[in-house]
Design an enzyme around this catalytic site. Structure first.
Site, PDB file in Angstrom:
ATOM      1  N   GLY A   1      -4.961  13.886  26.711  1.00 38.23           N
ATOM      2  CA  GLY A   1      -3.917  13.133  26.013  1.00 38.23           C
ATOM      3  C   GLY A   1      -3.500  11.898  26.792  1.00 38.23           C
TER       4      GLY A   1
ATOM      5  CE1 TYR B   1      -6.877  26.199  24.088  1.00 39.03           C
ATOM      6  CE2 TYR B   1      -9.178  26.829  23.877  1.00 39.03           C
ATOM      7  CZ  TYR B   1      -8.214  25.857  24.062  1.00 39.03           C
ATOM      8  OH  TYR B   1      -8.589  24.537  24.217  1.00 39.03           O
TER       9      TYR B   1
HETATM   10  N1  LIG Z   1     -10.004  20.700  28.714  1.00 35.10           N
HETATM   11  C1  LIG Z   1     -10.935  21.178  27.917  1.00 35.10           C
HETATM   12  O1  LIG Z   1     -12.038  21.555  28.329  1.00 35.10           O
HETATM   13  C2  LIG Z   1     -10.660  21.262  26.430  1.00 35.10           C
HETATM   14  C3  LIG Z   1     -11.701  21.700  25.595  1.00 35.10           C
HETATM   15  C4  LIG Z   1     -11.458  21.771  24.221  1.00 35.10           C
HETATM   16  C5  LIG Z   1     -10.218  21.408  23.721  1.00 35.10           C
HETATM   17  N2  LIG Z   1      -9.230  21.009  24.562  1.00 35.10           N
HETATM   18  C6  LIG Z   1      -7.935  20.652  23.988  1.00 35.10           C
HETATM   19  O2  LIG Z   1      -7.542  19.359  24.434  1.00 35.10           O
HETATM   20  C7  LIG Z   1      -6.127  19.242  24.314  1.00 35.10           C
HETATM   21  C8  LIG Z   1      -5.571  18.628  25.584  1.00 35.10           C
HETATM   22  O3  LIG Z   1      -5.694  19.577  26.636  1.00 35.10           O
HETATM   23  P1  LIG Z   1      -6.114  19.177  28.110  1.00 35.10           P
HETATM   24  O4  LIG Z   1      -7.398  19.827  28.373  1.00 35.10           O
HETATM   25  O5  LIG Z   1      -5.947  17.739  28.350  1.00 35.10           O
HETATM   26  O6  LIG Z   1      -5.024  20.047  28.930  1.00 35.10           O
HETATM   27  P2  LIG Z   1      -3.782  19.626  29.826  1.00 35.10           P
HETATM   28  O7  LIG Z   1      -4.222  18.716  30.923  1.00 35.10           O
HETATM   29  O8  LIG Z   1      -3.145  20.902  30.225  1.00 35.10           O
HETATM   30  O9  LIG Z   1      -2.831  18.823  28.824  1.00 35.10           O
HETATM   31  C9  LIG Z   1      -2.097  19.504  27.828  1.00 35.10           C
HETATM   32  C10 LIG Z   1      -0.945  18.643  27.357  1.00 35.10           C
HETATM   33  O10 LIG Z   1      -0.171  19.409  26.405  1.00 35.10           O
HETATM   34  C11 LIG Z   1       1.199  19.376  26.824  1.00 35.10           C
HETATM   35  N3  LIG Z   1       1.955  20.565  26.449  1.00 35.10           N
HETATM   36  C12 LIG Z   1       1.720  21.838  26.831  1.00 35.10           C
HETATM   37  N4  LIG Z   1       2.695  22.640  26.391  1.00 35.10           N
HETATM   38  C13 LIG Z   1       3.582  21.864  25.728  1.00 35.10           C
HETATM   39  C14 LIG Z   1       4.820  22.109  25.092  1.00 35.10           C
HETATM   40  N5  LIG Z   1       5.365  23.322  25.062  1.00 35.10           N
HETATM   41  N6  LIG Z   1       5.453  21.068  24.506  1.00 35.10           N
HETATM   42  C15 LIG Z   1       4.939  19.828  24.544  1.00 35.10           C
HETATM   43  N7  LIG Z   1       3.784  19.531  25.166  1.00 35.10           N
HETATM   44  C16 LIG Z   1       3.117  20.530  25.760  1.00 35.10           C
HETATM   45  C17 LIG Z   1       1.123  19.283  28.327  1.00 35.10           C
HETATM   46  O11 LIG Z   1       2.380  18.882  28.856  1.00 35.10           O
HETATM   47  P3  LIG Z   1       2.727  19.177  30.413  1.00 35.10           P
HETATM   48  O12 LIG Z   1       1.945  18.169  31.190  1.00 35.10           O
HETATM   49  O13 LIG Z   1       4.195  18.988  30.480  1.00 35.10           O
HETATM   50  O14 LIG Z   1       2.284  20.580  30.697  1.00 35.10           O
HETATM   51  C18 LIG Z   1       0.011  18.263  28.492  1.00 35.10           C
HETATM   52  O15 LIG Z   1       0.494  16.964  28.310  1.00 35.10           O
HETATM   53  C19 LIG Z   1      -5.604  20.661  24.048  1.00 35.10           C
HETATM   54  O16 LIG Z   1      -5.304  20.784  22.674  1.00 35.10           O
HETATM   55  C20 LIG Z   1      -6.778  21.535  24.419  1.00 35.10           C
HETATM   56  O17 LIG Z   1      -6.759  22.768  23.744  1.00 35.10           O
HETATM   57  C21 LIG Z   1      -9.421  20.913  25.913  1.00 35.10           C
END
Ligand SMILES: NC(=O)c1ccc[n+]([C@@H]2O[C@H](COP(=O)([O-])OP(=O)(O)OC[C@H]3O[C@@H](n4cnc5c(N)ncnc54)[C@H](OP(=O)(O)O)[C@@H]3O)[C@@H](O)[C@H]2O)c1
Length: 286
Positions: free
Chosen positions: A19, A167
């Protein structure tokens, strides 16, 4: 890169990982970017960083904690007080919890943050999005949805819970929502698609323990960078190729097949109705 001057974009989960990288790229296109964050201090720091790096001053922060549905309603209200248009909504915020934790609303956290929250936020902003058409909604899902199922008696892990399964279920639910919403939006010039950004080294594994925790810890070294995942999202949000595409699942900038269950219209209808029960009928406009 497209010039997005004059376009208004919302990115949820903009404080970290994919994000944050998405917001940075969108900022560099000249778009007005609203970073949705739950941590005020970190949100403001990232806003400053994007402004400094992109020289785009039209970056702002709004706050919402997706574990509290009221907070999402306040976010939407505030957004509408400050903005008349919304051209791009990126539902990216997500979590994966090894342990079952209930939200303030009494729902399971992964299901609420990854599915109920984007469902609610999208509905609350839909009138503005429609008014701004052509406009796009991008839901960030995962290829892990393939192992997910929708057990209506266990949506919140009340009978049994596993973090990975929760998840996978939440990401499947997000795809079912995407496909059904696309049908409902036919003729509006609002598109809605979902994307698997790849396996990306981010903070997503931070609430994982056991084998899953180990997978993230070790696997991170071999995963892609957040910027690579962000490119997939920005492609759907801005490219002319994707402009008229709707109701599709993307991997590597290509329309891909999601799980068999994700196309099940009976499940989609039932989930839609159940979701309305969970978030309240008056917040759903379609
Ligand atoms: N990484 C991968 O391999 C992967 C693969 C497939 C899909 N995805 C998807 O990609 C998207 C982004 O994830 P990411 O991998 O970048 O993980 P990340 O680094 O953990 O980022 C997740 C984001 O969501 C926010 N968030 C979590 N809980 C929240 C809440 N209660 N209210 C508001 N915001 C909240 C977090 O805020 P904080 O910083 O405050 O925690 C952070 O900004 C997710 O939907 C994930 O499922 C990721």
């Amino acid at each position: 890169m497209h010039n997005m001057n004059g376009k208004v974009c919302v990115v949820t989960g903009a404080t970290s990982g994919v994000g944050r990288a998405t917001a940075m790229i969108l900022g560099s296109t000249g778009a007005t970017v609203i970073l949705v964050c739950r941590d005020r201090k970190r949100g403001e720091a990232i806003k400053k960083e994007i402004i400094r790096k992109t020289k785009n001053k039209n970056i702002s922060v709004m706050f919402a904690d997706f574990t509290y549905l009221h907070s999402i309603k306040q976010l939407a209200k505030k957004f509408k007080e400050h903005h008349q248009y919304l051209h791009i909504l990126i539902n990216n915020a997500g979590v994966l919890h090894s342990k079952r934790i209930l939200t303030k609303d009494g729902y399971e956290t992964t299901f609420q943050v990854n599915y109920l929250a984007p469902f609610l936020l999208t509905n609350l902003l839909l009138r503005v999005i429609k008014k701004s058409a052509p406009s796009r909604i991008v839901n960030v899902t995962s290829d892990e949805h393939i192992r997910g199922s929708i057990d209506f008696d266990n949506l919140h892990g009340e009978k049994h819970y596993g973090g990975y399964w929760a998840y996978a279920r939440s990401k499947l639910a997000l795809i079912l929502f995407t496909y059904k919403l696309a049908e409902k939006l036919v003729g509006t010039k609002v598109t809605v698609n979902c994307v698997h950004p790849g396996s990306i080294a981010t903070n997503i594994g931070r609430n994982s323990s056991g084998i899953m925790g180990l997978y993230f810890k070790v696997g991170k070294r071999f995963m892609k960078k957040p910027e690579q995942g962000a490119e997939e999202i920005v492609y759907l949000a801005t490219s002319s190729e994707a402009e008229k595409v709707t109701g599709k699942y993307f991997i590597d900038k290509t329309i891909s097949k999601s799980s068999k269950l994700s196309y099940d219209k009976v499940v989609a209808d039932r989930l839609w109705k159940k979701t309305i029960d969970l978030i309240g009928k008056r917040f759903v406009i379609l």
